[in-house]
Motif scaffolding. Sequence first.
Motif: not given
Length: 310
Positions: A98-126
């Motif tokens: 999903a696009t939200a999976t990618v943009t989650g590494f760039i933007y804060d989803a909400s004040p309570r949901r900051p951008r991702k600081k970690r990822a699974t190895p599968e997502i990172a490799a892809a």
Amino acid sequence: MTAPALSTAVPVPAPAGAGTARPRPLPDHGTLSRHKYHGCKCPACVEHYLAYQRARHRKRGYGTWQPYVDAEPIRQHLLALNAAGLSYAVIAERIGRATATVTGFIYDASPRRPRKKRATPEIAAAILAVTAAEVMPGQVDSTGTGRRVQALAAIGWPMRTLGPHIGTHPACVGRLAGQRYVLRSTARMVADAYENLQHQRPEEHGVSLATAVKTRKWAARQGWPDPVWWDDMGRIDDPTFDPKSAERDLNRDQLAALRRTEIDHLRGFGLTDETIAVRLGLALSTVHAITVELRTGQRRDRAQTAKEAA
């Protein structure tokens, strides 16, 4: 009588005012998500879950369990891909997420949901496997394009004035030196402009002398080689070639020969010693001495000159 086929979709609650619920496809059988989040007990899902648990316990025992990796390299890679022209939606489609999976590494989803600081190895490799050249075959490496723009700046061409010669907006020229990829057509237009302008003085094309001198000094501070240097060295389009290390690798005699060639080349266009000294960043006395050598054909004895100066 045959049993009715099981549904492979779950209803998603419709927003207020909508008609019917929109079905969302379930994950495939034999995946961790199908068993863990949707409660499937089929043999394929159960076996995959058990295999996952065995691997997890084994790695934890060896101290190698690493369910997540740092997301910063992913973020930087996504920013570079976006700067090269790939939208985050295209990247998401490329990796099947999903696009939200990618943009989650760039933007804060909400004040309570900051951008991702970690990822699974599968997502990172892809994500890290995605390249702009693969997704957009019309693009090429920008190394040669950027170096040509920088080389023209080194002889006094302000980047904004290059726009009409290249066929692009003046504000876009400066970005060419910082992009990883450019359109093939852009690379060709820059190469054509470079061939036309590398032997011409910007002062003869509407650039004031003060602006040209300022541009040369600025380019010199950046350490950008000029067209004469690239003519001697070659490899202007080679991304593995480091001009700074090549300059360091020249010994004294090689550097002296290179400077003689540069001065002789510029004299051929009628430039004065003063202009050549400014353009090459050399002392005027050095340019005068080399000019005399070139005119008389007699090489000066540098050792003797040093003794006389002492």
